[in-house]
Enzyme design. Structure first.
Site, mmCIF file in Angstrom:
data_model
loop_
_atom_site.group_PDB
_atom_site.id
_atom_site.type_symbol
_atom_site.label_atom_id
_atom_site.label_comp_id
_atom_site.label_asym_id
_atom_site.label_seq_id
_atom_site.Cartn_x
_atom_site.Cartn_y
_atom_site.Cartn_z
ATOM 1 N N GLU A 293 0.887 -1.171 0.000
ATOM 2 C CA GLU A 293 0.000 0.000 0.000
ATOM 3 C C GLU A 293 0.913 1.206 0.000
ATOM 4 O OE1 GLU A 293 -1.545 3.332 1.347
ATOM 5 O OE2 GLU A 293 -1.652 2.144 3.187
ATOM 6 N N CYS A 327 -2.180 8.319 4.554
ATOM 7 C CA CYS A 327 -2.180 8.074 3.112
ATOM 8 C C CYS A 327 -3.554 8.314 2.520
ATOM 9 C CB CYS A 327 -1.670 6.677 2.799
ATOM 10 S SG CYS A 327 -2.233 5.407 3.922
#
Length: 542
Positions: A293, A327
């Site tokens: 990720e 994020c």
């Protein structure tokens, strides 16, 4: 060997405590903060059952007070990294053979330790190391980490329970073996829960791990190690190393026993590791699992039918909680001209009331960014926006690193939808807004989709259902986690599995069964009860 078809305890998301004035949790966590802050730690490498202190140390400082030394951590050389691999492989045989319910019990016990006696300690350590406020530490280090452990145990049981059909005269079985080798876990600074989940989710499925936490999260990672040891995790299952990132990665990816990587971090670093894995592919005993990720340039788009106050709150929370260092944080927004003045007014009022400072003060909404390099990058972007003709800093814009790395929550308005801060990931409290004409709604959806190389999270705010349907379809590839009438942050384990595509990662969805399936290698077993005694099939008869 298992002697029953066991059901793990029901997985329920850990309730978030309020930390309101006068509550016990507030008192315990602030006391733990003071106690830990007054001490100096000496953090070793953890290889097997050994605490390794090399003497090659680096200092630890809280980012909100970079003159206050918290202690040191020890760095590994190449020989110790190779030892971590051999130690993990030695532990693998017994660990992989352990009945799954006993592996589950270890991590379920860890969840209960975090929910109870270690809650204040891990939250306070996260506040100190990563400059998280009380609330942000609670939803991360305590609740989300607990949820990962409990739900992963549930998902593991579901994986083992799913079995194929069997025709008459045979029994078909499906088993899920651990990967052949070790897994390399690389975790980021911004979520203690991610730092805990990446190695433990892999280990839960019977694998062994070499784990490298971010240097700026090592302080709170030590509490994770303490909890796992107390929960009964056998030595060598998860080995923890720190040091030169390039050396560690090169050493681990060169091993023939490298079986996978579980990564959260920057897109550039992930791409470089993928490239190295490709270069080494002929050396490996098995094709490695590559799970990552990575970056994001997450969006909020408001339709003209949206409520201006709801838009403003979604932007303030989505862009500035934890200083925008998620994020998933909102970093670009598209607001219709008809709503802009109201949204601007509400945001201005909200931002004027926000306090910034040490996380020890619970009334502070934001604290510092994580490091000087992050501070310098953000300050440079703000300075550039002040200088450019097609951008204007309308809120915030001040910064100061004399005590800690403090950047005010900053809002930039641009007339250029491809302005640099609309496209470049900054990872900090900077939000850039583009005001579009109401009649250009559909064209703006295309703009949102085509602007960024990333596709992690995004949100639409609208009252018109036709607009919601149109946006959901138009932006289907722009975000792996898509939010309707909400901010683009705050994914909950078991409810909104997390991950994105494009340059945002492999979208293997942490917090779901999908992620755990990446850490097993299925084997089909067919048993025939009465084997054939004649090779001739009926069609061969005359």
């Amino acid at each position: 060997m298992s002697k029953g078809f066991y059901q793990v305890p029901q997985a329920i998301n850990e309730p978030v405590k309020s930390y309101a004035p006068g509550t016990k949790e507030r008192e315990l966590t602030l006391n733990s903060f003071k106690e830990q802050y007054a001490q100096q730690v000496d953090i070793p490498l953890y290889i097997g059952g050994e605490e390794v202190r090399t003497g090659d140390t680096k200092d630890l400082f809280p980012p909100f007070d970079h003159k206050h030394k918290l202690g040191v951590y020890h760095q590994a050389d190449k020989a110790l990294i190779e030892k971590a691999v051999s130690t993990a492989l030695e532990a693998k045989t017994k660990w992989a053979a352990m009945p799954w319910e006993h592996r589950a019990s270890i991590f379920l016990k860890a969840a209960d330790l975090l929910a109870g006696p270690f809650r204040a300690k891990i939250n306070a350590a996260t506040m100190i190391a990563q400059a998280k406020t009380l609330h942000q530490a609670e939803i991360d280090a305590a609740c989300e980490f607990i949820d990962f452990l409990r739900y992963n145990a549930k998902f593991m049981a579901q994986i083992y329970a799913e079995q194929p059909a069997s025709s008459e005269g045979m029994w078909n079985r499906l088993e899920h073996r651990p990967l052949e080798g070790f897994v390399y876990a690389i975790t980021p600074f911004n979520f203690t829960a991610i730092a805990g989940n990446l190695p433990t989710s892999v280990a839960m499925m019977g694998n062994v791990v070499v784990w490298k936490p971010s240097a700026t999260q090592i302080y709170s990672a030590r509490v994770i190690v303490e909890v796992l040891k107390l929960a009964g995790l056998p030595d060598g299952v998860i080995n923890v190393v720190y040091g030169n990132s390039g050396m560690i990665t090169d050493t681990l990816l060169a091993s023939p026993d490298f079986a996978g990587i579980h990564f959260t971090g920057s897109t550039g670093v992930f791409n470089s590791m993928w490239n190295k894995i490709g270069q080494n592919i002929n050396n490996y005993k098995t094709y490695p699992r590559i799970v990552g990720e990575t970056g994001g340039k997450d969006f909020v788009i408001a339709h003209p039918s949206a409520c201006p106050k709801e838009v403003a709150v979604a932007l303030t929370r989505g862009a500035f909680e934890y200083q925008g260092q998620k994020c998933s944080a909102a970093s670009r927004a598209y607001i219709p001209a008809s709503l802009w003045e109201q949204v601007k007014q509400y945001m201005g009022e909200d931002l004027a009331s926000i306090k910034m400072g040490s996380p020890e003060d619970p009334t502070n909404y934001v604290s510092s960014v994580i490091s000087e390099s992050s501070f310098d990058k953000l300050a440079k972007a703000i300075d550039q926006a002040n200088a450019d003709q097609d951008a204007e800093v309308i809120f915030g814009g001040k910064y100061d690193k004399s005590v800690g790395y403090f950047i005010e929550p900053t809002v930039i308005v641009t007339s250029n939808p491809h302005y640099t801060t609309m496209e470049t990931e900054l990872f900090g409290p900077v939000l850039t807004i583009y005001v579009y004409q109401d009649a250009e709604w559909s064209e703006t959806l295309k703009l949102v989709d085509q602007t960024s190389i990333y596709a992690l999270t995004g949100a639409i705010l609208a009252r018109c259902r036709y607009a919601i349907v149109e946006a959901t379809e138009a932006l289907q590839n722009a975000a792996g986690n898509f939010y309707i009438n909400d901010k683009p942050t705050g994914a909950v384990v078991g409810q909104q599995p997390f991950g994105g595509a494009r340059a945002s990662g492999t979208n293997d969805k942490a917090g779901s069964i999908l992620n755990l399936l990446r850490w097993v290698s299925p084997r089909t077993i067919k048993e025939t009860f009465v084997p054939a005694t004649d090779y001739k099939y009926p069609f061969l008869q005359k």
